[in-house]
Structures are given as structure tokens and as C-alpha cells.
Motif scaffolding. Sequence first.
Motif, PDB file in Angstrom:
ATOM      1  N   VAL A 246      92.570 -51.688 -11.505  1.00 38.61           N
ATOM      2  CA  VAL A 246      93.191 -52.186 -12.738  1.00 38.61           C
ATOM      3  C   VAL A 246      93.239 -51.054 -13.764  1.00 38.61           C
ATOM      4  O   VAL A 246      92.261 -50.322 -13.953  1.00 38.61           O
ATOM      5  N   ASP A 247      94.412 -50.921 -14.409  1.00 39.94           N
ATOM      6  CA  ASP A 247      94.555 -49.916 -15.463  1.00 39.94           C
ATOM      7  C   ASP A 247      93.936 -50.459 -16.750  1.00 39.94           C
ATOM      8  O   ASP A 247      94.464 -51.385 -17.371  1.00 39.94           O
ATOM      9  N   LEU A 248      92.810 -49.877 -17.141  1.00 41.13           N
ATOM     10  CA  LEU A 248      92.090 -50.369 -18.332  1.00 41.13           C
ATOM     11  C   LEU A 248      92.319 -49.489 -19.547  1.00 41.13           C
ATOM     12  O   LEU A 248      91.727 -49.727 -20.607  1.00 41.13           O
ATOM     13  N   THR A 249      93.211 -48.468 -19.388  1.00 41.63           N
ATOM     14  CA  THR A 249      93.417 -47.542 -20.518  1.00 41.63           C
ATOM     15  C   THR A 249      93.952 -48.238 -21.767  1.00 41.63           C
ATOM     16  O   THR A 249      93.600 -47.826 -22.880  1.00 41.63           O
ATOM     17  N   PRO A 250      94.793 -49.319 -21.650  1.00 44.04           N
ATOM     18  CA  PRO A 250      95.225 -49.990 -22.891  1.00 44.04           C
ATOM     19  C   PRO A 250      94.062 -50.502 -23.721  1.00 44.04           C
ATOM     20  O   PRO A 250      94.211 -50.754 -24.915  1.00 44.04           O
ATOM     21  N   PHE A 251      92.897 -50.653 -23.092  1.00 42.22           N
ATOM     22  CA  PHE A 251      91.728 -51.167 -23.816  1.00 42.22           C
ATOM     23  C   PHE A 251      90.733 -50.056 -24.124  1.00 42.22           C
ATOM     24  O   PHE A 251      89.573 -50.319 -24.443  1.00 42.22           O
ATOM     25  N   GLY A 252      91.210 -48.796 -23.952  1.00 39.21           N
ATOM     26  CA  GLY A 252      90.345 -47.661 -24.237  1.00 39.21           C
ATOM     27  C   GLY A 252      89.208 -47.511 -23.236  1.00 39.21           C
ATOM     28  O   GLY A 252      88.156 -46.954 -23.565  1.00 39.21           O
ATOM     29  N   LEU A 253      89.427 -48.021 -22.014  1.00 40.32           N
ATOM     30  CA  LEU A 253      88.366 -47.958 -21.007  1.00 40.32           C
ATOM     31  C   LEU A 253      88.820 -47.154 -19.798  1.00 40.32           C
ATOM     32  O   LEU A 253      89.995 -47.211 -19.422  1.00 40.32           O
ATOM     33  N   ASP A 254      87.906 -46.425 -19.197  1.00 40.90           N
ATOM     34  CA  ASP A 254      88.245 -45.795 -17.922  1.00 40.90           C
ATOM     35  C   ASP A 254      87.927 -46.800 -16.806  1.00 40.90           C
ATOM     36  O   ASP A 254      87.370 -47.878 -17.050  1.00 40.90           O
ATOM     37  N   ASN A 255      88.295 -46.438 -15.584  1.00 44.19           N
ATOM     38  CA  ASN A 255      88.018 -47.322 -14.454  1.00 44.19           C
ATOM     39  C   ASN A 255      87.756 -46.480 -13.215  1.00 44.19           C
ATOM     40  O   ASN A 255      88.637 -46.317 -12.371  1.00 44.19           O
ATOM     41  N   PRO A 256      86.535 -45.938 -13.146  1.00 42.95           N
ATOM     42  CA  PRO A 256      86.235 -45.052 -11.999  1.00 42.95           C
ATOM     43  C   PRO A 256      85.942 -45.858 -10.731  1.00 42.95           C
ATOM     44  O   PRO A 256      84.822 -45.859 -10.224  1.00 42.95           O
TER      45      PRO A 256
END
Length: 296
Positions: A246-256
Amino acid sequence: MRIVLGANQYGKAEVRLVRVDRTVPRHDLRDLTVGVTLAGDLTDTHLTGDNSRVLPTDSQKNTVYAFARRYGVDQVEDFGLRLARHFVDSQPAITRARVTLAEHGWRRLGPHSFARDGAQTRTATVTVSGAETVVESGLTGLVLLNSTGSEFAGYVRDPYTTLPETDDRVLATEVEASWRYDAPSLGRDWAGSYAGVRSALVGAFVETYSRSLQQTLYAMGHRVLDTRPEVAEVRLALPNRHHLLVDLTPFGLDNPGEVFVATDRPYGLIEGTVTRAPAEKSDPPPDAAGPADGED
Ligand SMILES: O=c1[nH]c(=O)c2[nH]c(=O)[nH]c2[nH]1
């Protein structure tokens, strides 16, 4: 132009059978779905309506229940062998009987209490035709997942390819497997074979570093044939249960590689047969560090 009857068969589908063994203090429960298909000289009923060679499908169903009472239900393969032989031996018009069996698992909760055991199902298909007897056992609904140790890269890129290459992905599947036995006979250790094949499939899935689900499929089939001499051939259908990051960048989160959406459709479906070549060469095991060549 002459019009003729082509291949035909008939039988009873989805006979639901639950057998409780009450002769023991801890009841034993077996839950099967059984199908019977008969073929042979059945031309008359189709062309003239003469039913004198037709064993009603209702009688076939009754035979399943009667045999469960008379012989019990221990191993599904033996139950299928008894039924298939009975139809061929007792009906002069019938030359082939095929009995399919699916056993639904129950987990024991107490002496006479059980809970349905997930979706995993043990299957068997027994075919008796003339002097030939074929027993194919299998399983469905075995859900496996590796959370790493899987990549997918180096594939064809055409104008419609958008899939990004990955060197670390979740690999998940719901195994549908069936395997054919060499020289099947009543009373052999079917349960031991089933447990051994299941554990070979699971072991190979867990231990194979996967460059594709196709490579994992071959490793699983190879492990079965390598460890179970009684098995002649394995067929596998492996749906690729995609887990998309899941792309979490819109929420300022990375997702390793931590948050995935598990999609159920569409899914890749990888199917293949692994068999014993009549070759003199011995089979080296598939190299876990590199692709198997499939020619060994
Ligand atoms: O293991 C895989 N095999 C494929 O053929 C395939 N195709 C795809 O889109 N993903 C995957 N993964």
C-alpha cells in the motif's frame, strides 16, 4: 448423414456422507462428499429408453451410504476402491466406474465435539476400468504464505507492462494438488502417504527461495517425487494470491514491506505437472539459489 450417440456417462454427484464411529468412547467423525460416475454399454437407454442396464443413480447413492455402514470409512482411497470395484463387478454393462471423494476435516474439541478444520480438504479419485485401477489423491485449500524470500523480476516487458520488478515480495497461494500412485492396492498406507506428500509440499514451499511461483511449483512437485517413491506424478494449481504494497506516502508514512492489500481477484494461476522421466539420469534437487532447469 447419420447421427450417433457419442461418449456418455452418468452417476450421482455430491453425495454428502457423515459417518460417526460410536464404537469408541472418543467418537470418530468422517465427513465426505462423494461422486459416482459410471460408463459402459448404455446405448439402449439413450436410443430406445430401455433401462434394463441402468443402475439408478439413487441406488448408487444408497450404495455409498450402505458401504459406509458396512465397511466404515477409514481411508478415502480404500472407500473409493471398494465402491468403484463394486459397480464394475456387479453391473455387466458398466466397464468404468469413477468415484471422487472429498474429505472435509474436523478438529477434535472433546470426546464427541468437533470444529470444522478450515477449508483444507483431502481428495481422492479412484477409477476402475477393465484391469486398470488408477488412484489419484490430493488436497485443496492449503493456504501458504512466505512473507519474504520471494522476488519477481527479469520478465518480458511489452507496451502493456506496468508491473514493477521486485526483489522482496509476499508470496501466498492456496495449493490445489493431486498426485497419482504407482500400483495402487486396497489397504495400503494412504494416510501415511497423504501426510508425507503434504509435508513435502509445505517443506518445499517454505524452503525454496522463489524467483517465480512457477519455480516454487516445480520445487514442490520435485520434493514430492524425490521423497515419496509410491507417487508417479504430481499436478499442482497455484493461484498467486497477490499482496500489494500500500502506498502510504499521502499520509506521510513510508512502507518498508509492512502493509499490504490482499487482493482476491483477478489472480495469477500457475499450473503444472511434475513427473518421472523414463531417463537413466538421476534427478538432482532443484537449486534453491537458482532457477531449476526442469530438464533433470
Ligand atoms: O510468480 C509469478 N509468476 C508470474 O508469471 C507472474 N506474473 C505476474 O504478474 N506476477 C507473477 N508472479
